[in-house]
Design an enzyme around this catalytic site. Sequence first.
Site, mmCIF file in Angstrom:
data_model
loop_
_atom_site.group_PDB
_atom_site.id
_atom_site.type_symbol
_atom_site.label_atom_id
_atom_site.label_comp_id
_atom_site.label_asym_id
_atom_site.label_seq_id
_atom_site.Cartn_x
_atom_site.Cartn_y
_atom_site.Cartn_z
ATOM 1 N N ASP A 242 -35.232 8.242 7.596
ATOM 2 C CA ASP A 242 -33.892 8.187 8.174
ATOM 3 C C ASP A 242 -32.996 9.300 7.645
ATOM 4 O O ASP A 242 -33.003 9.618 6.466
ATOM 5 C CB ASP A 242 -33.268 6.823 7.845
ATOM 6 C CG ASP A 242 -31.990 6.577 8.599
ATOM 7 O OD1 ASP A 242 -30.912 6.847 8.027
ATOM 8 O OD2 ASP A 242 -32.045 6.139 9.744
ATOM 9 N N GLU A 279 -35.668 11.260 11.333
ATOM 10 C CA GLU A 279 -34.410 11.253 12.076
ATOM 11 C C GLU A 279 -33.554 12.366 11.481
ATOM 12 O O GLU A 279 -33.380 12.432 10.269
ATOM 13 C CB GLU A 279 -33.676 9.922 11.944
ATOM 14 C CG GLU A 279 -32.377 9.925 12.734
ATOM 15 C CD GLU A 279 -31.334 8.966 12.183
ATOM 16 O OE1 GLU A 279 -30.474 8.528 12.952
ATOM 17 O OE2 GLU A 279 -31.365 8.677 10.973
#
Length: 489
Positions: A242, A279
Site C-alpha cells: 500500500d 499501490e
Amino acid sequence: MAEFAVWAPERSRVRVRLDGGRDQDLTLGEDGWWRATAPATDYAFLLDDGDEPLPDPRSPWQPYGVHGPSRIYDHSAFRWTDAGWTGRALPGSVLYELHVGTFTPEGTFDAAITRLDHLVDLGVTTVELLPVNAFNGTHNWGYDGVCWYAPHEPYGGPDGLKRLVRRLPRARAGRRRRRGVQPLRPLRRVRPLFAPYLAEGANTWGRSLNLDGPLSDGVRRYVIDSALMWLRDYHADGLRLDAVHALVDHRAVHLLEELAAEVDALAAHLGRPLTLIAESDLNDPRLVASREAGGYGLHAQWDDDVHHALHALLTGERQGYYGDFGSTDCLATVLAGAFFHAGTWSGFRRRVHGRPVDRERTPGHRFVAYLQNHDQVGNRATGDRISDALSPGLLKVGAVLLFTAPFTPMLFMGEEWGARTPGSSSPATPSPSWPRPWPADGAGSSPRTGGTATRCPTRRTRRRSPAPTSTGSSGTSRPTASCTTSTAR
C-alpha cells in the site's frame, strides 16, 4: 525450550519476562541482536532497567491483543494439505478484495471459508485480503497494524489464517494477502524503544520508516522478513503493497527493488509464482519494469486512473481529483495507455504528473483495474458505494468496461450484487493497555477475541460512520501491505 531474540542495537540491557513473571537476561551479539534460551509460552521484553513489558516486534502471535504478551508459535506444527498447489500467475486473474471482519456476520477466517464456493462460482481466481496482521482494537480496515508478523486474534489468529489459506486451493481459489509497508501506529512509540525504526521525516500518516538512515539495515530487514514470512509460512501467493509512494528511500537500491529480488528468489525456492502488487500515487511504470531495464521489478500496480475515468464518466462527479476525468476521450486514453496523467498536466495537482507506459514492453495485466475498492468507498464521507449513484443498467456498463479492458480486473466485496451497504474506514475503539496481572497460565487457552473484543458489525448492521473524503492526492489510504491468495480454476 524456546529461543528468544530481539534487535535492540542501542540498548544497554534486555530481559525477557517469562510465564509467571520470571525475568531472564539476554546476551548481546555483535549484530545488535539480543538472545537467550528458556522454557516459556508467553513472553515480553524489558529494555534497560525499565519494568514495562513490551511485546516482541516480531511476535508471531498476540493472543491477548497488541498490548499483551507475545506467544511462542511453531509454524511447523500446522498440517498443510496444499502440497500439490503450484500457484497462480497474475495474467488472466480476477481479483476479489475481501475484508475478513465484515465479509461474514462472524467476521472470522473460519467463517470466510464457508463463502469460498460463492467466489469460485462468480469466476474469482484470487482473493485479496485487506490487512490481517494484529492491530489495536477489534475491527477496522487493518491499516493501523501494529504487529507485522502476527495475524489478528479476533479473526482467528495464526491457525485461523492458515485454515483459510489451506482451503482456498481446494475451492479452486487462489490466495493473495494484502501485506503492506504500513505505518507503525497507533503504537508507534513501541518499536523506537527497541531500535531506530522511524526516521525524523514524516508523511501523511506520521513519521516515516527509517529506510536509509543510520542502522536502517535492520529496519529494512524487518520489513522484508515480514513479507517473506507471509509468503513462506502462510502460503500466500502474493502481497499488495500500500501507498509505496510514501516510502522515503534514497539508497542506490530502493527497498521495493530489494524486496522484489528476494521474493523472486523465494518463488524459485518454493516452485510457485509469487506476486507483488504496488499501490502508488506516482503513475510511474518503473515500478513494474524489470530490474534489468532499470525498474523495481514488481509484478503489478493498482491503476487509480482507470477507476477515476470510469467513476467520473458514469456518475458525473467532478469534485476533487475527479475534475481531471470524466470524458469519453479520457476513458479511451486510460484503456489504451493505462495512465491518463502520463507526463501531462493535472489540474487537480496544478502540475505535470506521471510518466507514459511503454505499451510495447509493458503488458496490460501489470495494471490492476477496478470500479470500486476499499479506498474509493471507505474514504468517501459516508462510505457510499458507486451502486448508490448508478442504475443497474449503468452498473452493468461499468462492469463490461472493466472486464473487457486489457488490465487485471478486481472486484470489491459485495460489488457482484450491487451492494449498497456503506464501507466506512472508521476504526473500532482501541483495546485497553496490556492486561495486568500477568496471565496466570500462559500455556492455557487464550481469549480468542483479545482485549475488549466484540463481534464485528455485519454488512447488514454496519452504521454509516463518516470517513475522510480523501487522505491523499489520489484518494488512497494509509501506507501498508496486504496479502493475496488464489482461487484458481
